[in-house]
Design a protein around this motif. Structure first.
Motif, PDB file in Angstrom:
ATOM      1  N   ARG A  99     -20.594  17.300 -10.495  1.00  0.00           N
ATOM      2  CA  ARG A  99     -19.679  16.815  -9.461  1.00  0.00           C
ATOM      3  C   ARG A  99     -18.506  16.118 -10.147  1.00  0.00           C
ATOM      4  N   PRO A 100     -17.591  16.887 -10.722  1.00  0.00           N
ATOM      5  CA  PRO A 100     -16.477  16.278 -11.469  1.00  0.00           C
ATOM      6  C   PRO A 100     -15.487  15.590 -10.547  1.00  0.00           C
ATOM      7  N   ALA A 101     -14.821  14.588 -11.094  1.00  0.00           N
ATOM      8  CA  ALA A 101     -13.806  13.850 -10.334  1.00  0.00           C
ATOM      9  C   ALA A 101     -12.594  13.605 -11.218  1.00  0.00           C
ATOM     10  N   VAL A 102     -11.436  13.609 -10.585  1.00  0.00           N
ATOM     11  CA  VAL A 102     -10.179  13.310 -11.260  1.00  0.00           C
ATOM     12  C   VAL A 102      -9.386  12.375 -10.348  1.00  0.00           C
ATOM     13  N   ALA A 103      -8.305  11.836 -10.853  1.00  0.00           N
ATOM     14  CA  ALA A 103      -7.407  10.996 -10.053  1.00  0.00           C
ATOM     15  C   ALA A 103      -6.043  11.661  -9.976  1.00  0.00           C
ATOM     16  N   VAL A 104      -5.453  11.651  -8.776  1.00  0.00           N
ATOM     17  CA  VAL A 104      -4.154  12.294  -8.610  1.00  0.00           C
ATOM     18  C   VAL A 104      -3.520  11.817  -7.308  1.00  0.00           C
ATOM     19  N   GLY A 105      -2.204  11.824  -7.275  1.00  0.00           N
ATOM     20  CA  GLY A 105      -1.496  11.483  -6.044  1.00  0.00           C
ATOM     21  C   GLY A 105      -0.024  11.231  -6.309  1.00  0.00           C
ATOM     22  N   PRO A 106       0.798  11.255  -5.253  1.00  0.00           N
ATOM     23  CA  PRO A 106       2.224  10.973  -5.413  1.00  0.00           C
ATOM     24  C   PRO A 106       2.470   9.491  -5.619  1.00  0.00           C
ATOM     25  N   GLY A 107       3.640   9.174  -6.150  1.00  0.00           N
ATOM     26  CA  GLY A 107       4.004   7.783  -6.402  1.00  0.00           C
ATOM     27  C   GLY A 107       3.765   7.401  -7.842  1.00  0.00           C
ATOM     28  N   SER A 108       4.322   6.270  -8.215  1.00  0.00           N
ATOM     29  CA  SER A 108       4.234   5.786  -9.592  1.00  0.00           C
ATOM     30  C   SER A 108       3.366   4.538  -9.658  1.00  0.00           C
ATOM     31  N   ILE A 109       2.491   4.497 -10.661  1.00  0.00           N
ATOM     32  CA  ILE A 109       1.648   3.317 -10.855  1.00  0.00           C
ATOM     33  C   ILE A 109       2.504   2.085 -11.137  1.00  0.00           C
ATOM     34  N   ALA A 110       3.726   2.285 -11.591  1.00  0.00           N
ATOM     35  CA  ALA A 110       4.611   1.153 -11.877  1.00  0.00           C
ATOM     36  C   ALA A 110       4.948   0.366 -10.613  1.00  0.00           C
ATOM     37  N   GLN A 111       4.833   0.986  -9.449  1.00  0.00           N
ATOM     38  CA  GLN A 111       5.127   0.308  -8.190  1.00  0.00           C
ATOM     39  C   GLN A 111       3.902  -0.333  -7.556  1.00  0.00           C
ATOM     40  N   ALA A 112       2.715  -0.031  -8.081  1.00  0.00           N
ATOM     41  CA  ALA A 112       1.493  -0.590  -7.510  1.00  0.00           C
ATOM     42  C   ALA A 112       1.461  -2.105  -7.699  1.00  0.00           C
ATOM     43  N   HIS A 113       1.027  -2.828  -6.661  1.00  0.00           N
ATOM     44  CA  HIS A 113       0.797  -4.281  -6.713  1.00  0.00           C
ATOM     45  C   HIS A 113       2.081  -5.097  -6.828  1.00  0.00           C
ATOM     46  N   GLY A 119       0.789  -1.222   0.000  1.00  0.00           N
ATOM     47  CA  GLY A 119       0.000   0.000   0.000  1.00  0.00           C
ATOM     48  C   GLY A 119       0.820   1.270   0.000  1.00  0.00           C
ATOM     49  N   ALA A 120       2.154   1.158   0.107  1.00  0.00           N
ATOM     50  CA  ALA A 120       2.992   2.361   0.176  1.00  0.00           C
ATOM     51  C   ALA A 120       2.723   3.290  -0.996  1.00  0.00           C
ATOM     52  N   THR A 121       2.507   2.690  -2.164  1.00  0.00           N
ATOM     53  CA  THR A 121       2.175   3.485  -3.343  1.00  0.00           C
ATOM     54  C   THR A 121       0.678   3.475  -3.624  1.00  0.00           C
ATOM     55  N   ASP A 122       0.063   2.309  -3.533  1.00  0.00           N
ATOM     56  CA  ASP A 122      -1.345   2.139  -3.926  1.00  0.00           C
ATOM     57  C   ASP A 122      -2.166   1.616  -2.749  1.00  0.00           C
ATOM     58  N   THR A 123      -2.834   2.540  -2.006  1.00  0.00           N
ATOM     59  CA  THR A 123      -2.761   3.959  -2.232  1.00  0.00           C
ATOM     60  C   THR A 123      -2.639   4.681  -0.907  1.00  0.00           C
ATOM     61  N   LYS A 124      -1.875   4.069   0.021  1.00  0.00           N
ATOM     62  CA  LYS A 124      -1.693   4.686   1.329  1.00  0.00           C
ATOM     63  C   LYS A 124      -0.723   5.853   1.271  1.00  0.00           C
ATOM     64  N   GLY A 125       0.186   5.845   0.296  1.00  0.00           N
ATOM     65  CA  GLY A 125       1.070   6.987   0.114  1.00  0.00           C
ATOM     66  C   GLY A 125       0.291   8.241  -0.254  1.00  0.00           C
ATOM     67  N   PRO A 126      -0.508   8.200  -1.334  1.00  0.00           N
ATOM     68  CA  PRO A 126      -1.359   9.349  -1.640  1.00  0.00           C
ATOM     69  C   PRO A 126      -2.303   9.719  -0.489  1.00  0.00           C
ATOM     70  N   MET A 127      -2.819   8.707   0.231  1.00  0.00           N
ATOM     71  CA  MET A 127      -3.699   8.969   1.365  1.00  0.00           C
ATOM     72  C   MET A 127      -2.976   9.749   2.456  1.00  0.00           C
ATOM     73  N   ALA A 128      -1.758   9.314   2.788  1.00  0.00           N
ATOM     74  CA  ALA A 128      -0.979  10.002   3.814  1.00  0.00           C
ATOM     75  C   ALA A 128      -0.672  11.437   3.393  1.00  0.00           C
ATOM     76  N   ALA A 129      -0.337  11.622   2.118  1.00  0.00           N
ATOM     77  CA  ALA A 129      -0.018  12.963   1.629  1.00  0.00           C
ATOM     78  C   ALA A 129      -1.205  13.900   1.799  1.00  0.00           C
ATOM     79  N   ALA A 130      -2.402  13.429   1.474  1.00  0.00           N
ATOM     80  CA  ALA A 130      -3.595  14.262   1.600  1.00  0.00           C
ATOM     81  C   ALA A 130      -3.952  14.504   3.068  1.00  0.00           C
ATOM     82  N   LEU A 131      -3.854  13.472   3.900  1.00  0.00           N
ATOM     83  CA  LEU A 131      -4.167  13.630   5.320  1.00  0.00           C
ATOM     84  C   LEU A 131      -3.220  14.626   5.988  1.00  0.00           C
ATOM     85  N   TRP A 132      -1.943  14.531   5.654  1.00  0.00           N
ATOM     86  CA  TRP A 132      -0.973  15.442   6.267  1.00  0.00           C
ATOM     87  C   TRP A 132      -1.234  16.883   5.834  1.00  0.00           C
ATOM     88  N   ALA A 133      -1.594  17.072   4.571  1.00  0.00           N
ATOM     89  CA  ALA A 133      -1.932  18.412   4.094  1.00  0.00           C
ATOM     90  C   ALA A 133      -3.183  18.937   4.794  1.00  0.00           C
TER      91      ALA A 133
END
Length: 378
Positions: free
Chosen positions: A338-352, A110-124
């Motif tokens: 109600r538009p939505a997009v996807a975004v976050g730190p990390g590379s999808i290449a590291q997911a899974h 989950g470091a990349t997918d997707t707890k990393g992006p989660m942590a980044a948003a929570l910290w902000a």
């Protein structure tokens, strides 16, 4: 809880240490489900002053949301929406729930997918919530942790079906902080043929289901795939078709009475799953009478309006715009108005991956970028 944390890396380490493996398939551990992660997030958000709600979607598998209310009616509304589950830990070469920091990377499931992006948003959000900007803010922020993204996307379907309002939803995925404004959809289905079994020494007495499937494959290769390649999107390219598995027969000396293939079709806006199924039933059934086509899963494509002022602000504040061939919760969250997009730190290449990690520098830049966006929406 949050007072123990020195930085966003500490927060991510705590998130990784909480198992939240999706139970679908072979999770590789008995520590499945998102409940403990949701409870952690509920406490974290509550400490920041958010109005917290846990809503069970499946037994022991809740969505969690935290709303940062404004003193007066909000003038703007935004949301961060990560998924709280991870994929299986089967085959990992590192300890999945014991985060390790090495060579500027944090390792763990989950470091990349997707707890990393989660942590980044929570910290902000934490920095903003504790700042003077929060006191008289006219912008309402929501954090929604959604269960079940890795199989079925039940969490985003449930949350997306509610009437919550947002000027923009940032669905968190590892995109190198590029704002994914469009992505492909997916339709998964099975195609099966039936035959009549008999002894292999007298094959004319039977009906070989594998040979019937050969005719299906010819239609898929010569008619269906070329047609799908002509269904194009200006940014996402054409529809793709892949046969992922084939199963047939039970023993070498028996004429097979059944054969099945599983297909993965990646769709584009304007040519979605229903059109794919209709095409297959028309072309394949015409060539091979009695064939059965069974849809298994369908996820819509995503396309947000690039002229939306908040999308443009996100792109300029973060790392520009991009598109993706994969699909995510954003398509289930998005609605007219109600538009939505996807975004976050990390590379999808590291997911899974078997040694999943995120670069700490990317994590820190991601949190800084999210904070800048939060501040820009005030």
């Amino acid at each position: 809880m949050s007072r123990r944390l020195r930085n966003v890396t500490d927060l991510l380490a705590e998130l990784v240490s909480i198992p939240s493996v999706n139970p679908h398939g072979d999770p590789g551990t008995k520590l499945v489900g998102e409940e403990q992660m949701a409870l952690y997030l509920a406490e974290f958000l509550g400490e920041l002053g958010a109005e917290v709600e846990l809503k069970e979607i499946r037994p022991g598998r809740p969505n969690v949301s935290g709303i940062f209310r404004t003193k007066k009616a909000p003038k703007r509304r935004f949301a961060f929406a990560p998924h709280t589950d991870t994929v299986s830990v089967l085959g990992m070469t590192i300890s999945p729930f014991d985060p390790v920091i090495k060579n500027g990377r944090l390792y763990g499931r989950g470091a990349t997918d997707t707890k990393g992006p989660m942590a980044a948003a929570l910290w902000a959000l934490a920095k903003w919530a504790r700042s003077r900007d929060r006191i008289d803010s006219e912008t309402e922020w929501t954090f929604a942790g959604l269960m079940g993204e890795e199989a079925g996307q039940e969490g985003s379907k449930a949350w997306g079906a509610t009437n919550f309002k947002a000027d923009l939803v940032l669905v968190l995925e590892p995109t190198s902080m590029k704002v994914v404004h469009a992505h492909k959809g997916a339709t998964w289905l099975t195609i099966s043929t039936k035959g009549r079994a008999c002894h292999a020494s007298i094959p004319d007495e039977g009906d070989n289901a594998i040979l019937a499937m050969r005719r299906v494959l010819e239609v898929l290769e010569k008619k269906v795939t070329p047609y799908l390649r002509r269904q194009k999107h200006r940014a996402l390219g054409h529809v793709t078709f892949n046969i992922g598995t084939i199963r047939g027969g039970s023993k070498i000396n028996i004429v097979p009475d059944a054969c099945e293939i599983e297909c993965d079709i990646r769709t584009v806006p304007g040519f979605e799953g229903e059109e794919v199924v209709r095409l297959l039933r028309r072309e394949v059934s015409k060539a091979v009478p009695g064939v059965k086509i069974t849809p298994a899963k369908s996820a819509p494509a995503l396309e947000a309006d690039r002229s939306n002022r908040w999308l443009k602000l996100a792109a300029s504040t973060l790392n520009g715009l991009t598109v993706a061939p994969w699909f995510c919760d954003a398509a289930f969250v998005a609605r007219p108005g109600r538009p939505a997009v996807a975004v976050g730190p990390g590379s999808i290449a590291q997911a899974h991956t078997k040694d999943e990690f995120i670069r700490i520098a990317d994590l820190e830049r991601g949190s800084e970028g999210f904070l800048k966006f939060i501040q820009a929406t005030q």
